[in-house]
Every structure is written in C-alpha cells, then in structure tokens.
Design a protein around this motif. Structure first.
Motif, PDB file in Angstrom:
ATOM      1  N   VAL A 130     -13.564 -43.844  73.582  1.00 25.61           N
ATOM      2  CA  VAL A 130     -12.526 -42.830  73.463  1.00 25.61           C
ATOM      3  C   VAL A 130     -12.473 -42.370  72.012  1.00 25.61           C
ATOM      4  N   SER A 131     -12.333 -41.075  71.785  1.00 29.62           N
ATOM      5  CA  SER A 131     -12.407 -40.517  70.440  1.00 29.62           C
ATOM      6  C   SER A 131     -11.063 -39.970  69.991  1.00 29.62           C
ATOM      7  N   THR A 132     -10.800 -40.111  68.700  1.00 27.70           N
ATOM      8  CA  THR A 132      -9.622 -39.463  68.105  1.00 27.70           C
ATOM      9  C   THR A 132      -9.956 -38.042  67.655  1.00 27.70           C
ATOM     10  N   ARG A 133     -11.242 -37.646  67.801  1.00 23.42           N
ATOM     11  CA  ARG A 133     -11.661 -36.326  67.332  1.00 23.42           C
ATOM     12  C   ARG A 133     -12.485 -35.615  68.396  1.00 23.42           C
ATOM     13  N   SER A 134     -12.081 -35.698  69.644  1.00 26.11           N
ATOM     14  CA  SER A 134     -12.872 -35.095  70.721  1.00 26.11           C
ATOM     15  C   SER A 134     -12.992 -33.585  70.549  1.00 26.11           C
ATOM     16  N   GLU A 135     -11.964 -32.972  69.968  1.00 18.62           N
ATOM     17  CA  GLU A 135     -12.030 -31.511  69.783  1.00 18.62           C
ATOM     18  C   GLU A 135     -13.065 -31.126  68.734  1.00 18.62           C
ATOM     19  N   ALA A 136     -13.459 -32.112  67.884  1.00 18.00           N
ATOM     20  CA  ALA A 136     -14.462 -31.846  66.856  1.00 18.00           C
ATOM     21  C   ALA A 136     -15.838 -32.372  67.254  1.00 18.00           C
ATOM     22  N   GLY A 137     -15.967 -32.774  68.519  1.00 12.96           N
ATOM     23  CA  GLY A 137     -17.255 -33.256  68.998  1.00 12.96           C
ATOM     24  C   GLY A 137     -17.429 -34.745  68.942  1.00 12.96           C
ATOM     25  N   GLY A 138     -16.382 -35.497  68.614  1.00 15.07           N
ATOM     26  CA  GLY A 138     -16.486 -36.958  68.576  1.00 15.07           C
ATOM     27  C   GLY A 138     -16.684 -37.522  69.970  1.00 15.07           C
ATOM     28  N   GLY A 139     -17.527 -38.568  70.048  1.00 14.89           N
ATOM     29  CA  GLY A 139     -17.808 -39.166  71.349  1.00 14.89           C
ATOM     30  C   GLY A 139     -17.171 -40.519  71.551  1.00 14.89           C
ATOM     31  N   GLY A 140     -16.537 -41.061  70.500  1.00 17.61           N
ATOM     32  CA  GLY A 140     -15.863 -42.338  70.636  1.00 17.61           C
ATOM     33  C   GLY A 140     -16.788 -43.545  70.648  1.00 17.61           C
ATOM     34  N   MET A 141     -18.048 -43.368  70.220  1.00 20.66           N
ATOM     35  CA  MET A 141     -19.000 -44.476  70.258  1.00 20.66           C
ATOM     36  C   MET A 141     -18.855 -45.408  69.063  1.00 20.66           C
ATOM     37  N   GLY A 142     -18.286 -44.944  67.954  1.00 19.30           N
ATOM     38  CA  GLY A 142     -18.283 -45.685  66.699  1.00 19.30           C
ATOM     39  C   GLY A 142     -17.665 -47.065  66.785  1.00 19.30           C
ATOM     40  N   LEU A 143     -16.378 -47.139  67.125  1.00 21.89           N
ATOM     41  CA  LEU A 143     -15.696 -48.427  67.147  1.00 21.89           C
ATOM     42  C   LEU A 143     -16.202 -49.317  68.279  1.00 21.89           C
ATOM     43  N   LEU A 144     -16.603 -48.721  69.384  1.00 20.87           N
ATOM     44  CA  LEU A 144     -17.160 -49.507  70.475  1.00 20.87           C
ATOM     45  C   LEU A 144     -18.442 -50.196  70.019  1.00 20.87           C
ATOM     46  N   PHE A 145     -19.279 -49.469  69.300  1.00 21.29           N
ATOM     47  CA  PHE A 145     -20.502 -50.045  68.746  1.00 21.29           C
ATOM     48  C   PHE A 145     -20.169 -51.148  67.749  1.00 21.29           C
ATOM     49  N   CYS A 146     -19.190 -50.906  66.883  1.00 19.94           N
ATOM     50  CA  CYS A 146     -18.789 -51.907  65.888  1.00 19.94           C
ATOM     51  C   CYS A 146     -18.347 -53.194  66.570  1.00 19.94           C
ATOM     52  N   ARG A 147     -17.556 -53.069  67.618  1.00 16.98           N
ATOM     53  CA  ARG A 147     -17.067 -54.254  68.311  1.00 16.98           C
ATOM     54  C   ARG A 147     -18.222 -55.050  68.915  1.00 16.98           C
ATOM     55  N   ARG A 148     -19.186 -54.367  69.494  1.00 14.99           N
ATOM     56  CA  ARG A 148     -20.300 -55.066  70.128  1.00 14.99           C
ATOM     57  C   ARG A 148     -21.186 -55.751  69.089  1.00 14.99           C
ATOM     58  N   VAL A 149     -21.397 -55.112  67.960  1.00 15.34           N
ATOM     59  CA  VAL A 149     -22.180 -55.749  66.899  1.00 15.34           C
ATOM     60  C   VAL A 149     -21.475 -57.001  66.406  1.00 15.34           C
ATOM     61  N   MET A 150     -20.175 -56.902  66.142  1.00 17.10           N
ATOM     62  CA  MET A 150     -19.438 -58.055  65.630  1.00 17.10           C
ATOM     63  C   MET A 150     -19.395 -59.184  66.666  1.00 17.10           C
TER      64      MET A 150
END
Length: 401
Positions: free
Chosen positions: A346-366
C-alpha cells in the motif's frame, strides 16, 4: 527398560521416516520390528501402494528401500518414479545376487544410489540407513536454501525495477525538456548547441540532476548484481559497519539541490551489520527516499531527515537490539494506511505513481536477517522507521543452522 518393551525413536521435524517396499508381508513386519527401535519405519506391499503413500506423506520419508522382484512393476521402476517426484528421498535397492546386473544398470541410470544385498546384514543395514537419512536431510536443507535464495533474488529484482524506474523517468523528463528547448543553430555557429533557458543555470541544473539520478540507478543495478553473486557464493563477505552503510548512502543517493543538508546523522552507537550489505543498502535508500518525498509533499520551515544508530528495544521491557532509525518531520501517515504499511503493498503516494513496494521489501529483508521493522507516525508530526537487527550471537546461530 523392560526387555519386552520397544524403544520409540525420537521423531525430528521434517524428513525422518524409512519406507520399505516388499510384496512379502512377513518381510515388512520383520523389518519394522528389527529396525523400529532406531528408525521410524513405514511399509508398503507394492509399487502403487508406495507411490500412494509418498503422495500423502512424502515430506516425512527420507529413505526408500525396495525389493527388486515384485509383481506388476519392479523396484527399479519405483525408484525411477521416486527420483522424479520426490528428489529428496535417498533411494536404496535390496537385491539378491542374481539381480546384480540389473542393479548395476539401475545405478548407472541414476535410479539407485545404494544397494543392499539379501539377506540383509543388520550392522550394514543400520549404517546404510543412517547415512541415507543424513543425505536426505542435507538435500532438504540445500533445497530450502536454494528456494530462499531464489525468492530473495525475485523480490530484489521486483524492487529494483520499481526503484530504478523513478530516477530513469526523471532523466527522461530532463532530456525531453532540453530537447523541447533546443533551437536551430545560427549560421556560423554550427559547432555550438543552442538550448533556451527559462532562467540562468537551468540547463546545468538539469544536466547535473540527470547525472545524479543516472549514477544512483547504476548503483542500484550494481547492488543487485552483487546480491546475485553473493546468493550463490560460499563464505562470508567483508564485515560492514552501520556507519559505513550510512556514509555510502550519503555519497551515492541523488539528492536534489539542498536536500543533502536536510540529513542529520548520529553515528556514535555504531555496530556491525549482517553480511547482506547489498540488500541493506537498498533498504536504507528506500527509507531515505520515502522521507524526502514526504517532506517535498508538504515542506516544513526546516525540513529534516534524521538517521540515528542506537540500541533500542522492540517493545518496552524487552532486550535492546542494534538499530537504525530514520525519522522525518514531514506530514506523517494516515492511521488507516499505517496499519497496512508493512504487511501489504500500500502506498502513501499512489497519486504520484507509488506502488507501495518499499516498506514491504524492507520488512522482508529484515525478517530474512532475523530482524524486524517498526513504523510509527502521527499526522502532522512526521514518521519514524526503525530497523531492528538481531544480536551478533543470534546472527551467528542463524548462519550455523
């Protein structure tokens, strides 16, 4: 222990059972009685029964022993099927001397890994079963490692494509703008390019910004290439300190003019990082990018991004862990978005093209490193993301296992 009692073998999780396939019921009963004190023994009376059992309980079976001579289909046919369908199972053929030529052919074809001769010698059989059990368990561990590596590479590639798209789109925008401002060359000045500026320094600004973003995209690609190499390389990579990671990000991230001064770094409580510095670089860049974009969307009088190395507890009263905290004084995150942020894209910037992958990826790496991610935010009061790392001894235990 009373001599009339049978010892019950310890059942470890995962593959642990020995499956004997023989069309003689008495042979199955004898085998289970004799070896059941050390091994979990399953039996089947033929090829079809064995395949049905494996279809239901294949994850439990580590070793398959089968007689060669059986009605309808022989033991080699069974082992051939098991090799294709249940590759973790160690395959053993029980044969009489008269079947030796067939057994050797089966070994050459790769269907059989070990041979036991009839009548079975107890000492030899027990040693063979122990070795076969260890082989099967190692195969399961190796396959799990390969699956984790493939999953990591797949997720990293998806994240990389997402992250590289932003700087490359910016570069394309700058190039398109300069192309639109290109003017015909006056006669006599054929050696010069003419690009109109809306204000002095415009062209140089676009060139420098495009260069920074191209360099950043290149660093992301290089990081992914390193991840791919490390995924299939044995041994430990060079040790990295958390302060080194922050400084690398500071030198390579494509800050717009003045944005580098928004960063305030407190690196006093330095600590060693797990040996996945390539992925952690992507994680830190993603968090800094999110903070900068949040600040740009609602610029405060004095914008700041704080990066702090610390020891902190995941929850009050718990043991403190090494941590990297990234905070900003931007507009914050809406509560309904915050609840879902590290669990789904889920993205906080969907109107700017954000896909919400950032924090989800961070969580999986950690999570893959034995750590965790904590996100705290209040609207109008900024956002804090904390990366909690496992203690060094915990990381060593994870690598050893």
């Amino acid at each position: 222990m009373n001599p009339s009692q049978t010892a019950i073998p310890f059942v470890a999780p995962g593959v642990h059972a020995v499956l004997l396939v023989d069309d003689e019921p008495q042979a199955c009963k004898w085998f289970a009685r004799l070896y059941g004190d050390e091994f979990v023994v399953l039996t089947a009376g033929g090829v079809d029964e064995a395949l049905d059992l494996l279809a239901q309980r294949g994850r439990e079976v580590a070793v398959l022993l089968t007689d060669y001579r059986m009605p309808e289909r022989d033991g080699v046919a069974l082992l051939s099927e098991v090799r294709k369908r249940h590759s973790h199972v160690t395959r053993v053929l029980v044969s009489a001397y008269a079947d030796k030529d067939v057994a050797m052919m089966a070994i050459n074809l790769g269907h059989v890994e070990k041979i036991l001769e009839k009548p079975l010698d107890e000492t030899t059989t027990r040693e063979t079963l122990r070795e076969a059990l260890a082989t099967s368990r190692q195969r399961v561990r190796d396959q799990a490692l390969l699956d984790r590596r493939a999953s990591t590479l797949h997720e990293t590639l998806g994240f990389l494509a997402h992250e590289v798209a932003t700087p490359l789109a910016t570069v394309r925008g700058y190039l398109s703008a300069m192309r639109g401002r290109h003017r015909d060359v006056p006669t006599g000045q054929e050696g010069m390019a003419h690009i109109a500026q809306q204000k002095p320094g415009d062209v140089l600004f676009m060139l420098e910004a495009a260069q920074r973003r191209a360099d950043y995209a290149q660093s992301l690609v290089s990081t992914f290439v390193q991840t791919t190499r490390d995924a299939y390389r044995s041994g430990e990579s060079a040790a990295l300190r958390a302060s080194d990671l922050v400084r690398t990000m500071q030198s390579e991230y494509p800050f717009d003019r003045g944005e580098a001064q928004w960063l305030v770094c407190d690196l006093k409580d330095d600590f060693g990082l797990p040996n996945r510095q390539d992925l952690l670089y992507l994680v830190l860049c993603a968090l800094v990018k999110n903070a900068l974009q949040a600040l740009r969307s609602d610029l405060p009088a004095r914008p700041n991004v704080w990066i702090t190395l610390e020891r902190a507890a995941v929850a009050p009263g718990q043991t403190q862990h090494p941590a990297i905290r990234v905070s900003d004084n931007g507009p914050g995150i809406a509560p309904h978005v915050l609840k879902r942020l590290t669990r789904e894209p889920v993205s906080t910037r969907s109107e700017a093209g954000g896909g919400g992958m950032g924090l989800l990826f961070c969580r999986r790496v950690m999570a893959s490193l034995g750590g965790s991610v904590d996100v705290r935010s209040a609207q109008g009061q900024g956002t804090t993301v904390t990366l909690f790392f496992a203690h060094p001894e915990e990381s060593q235990n994870r690598r050893a296992s």
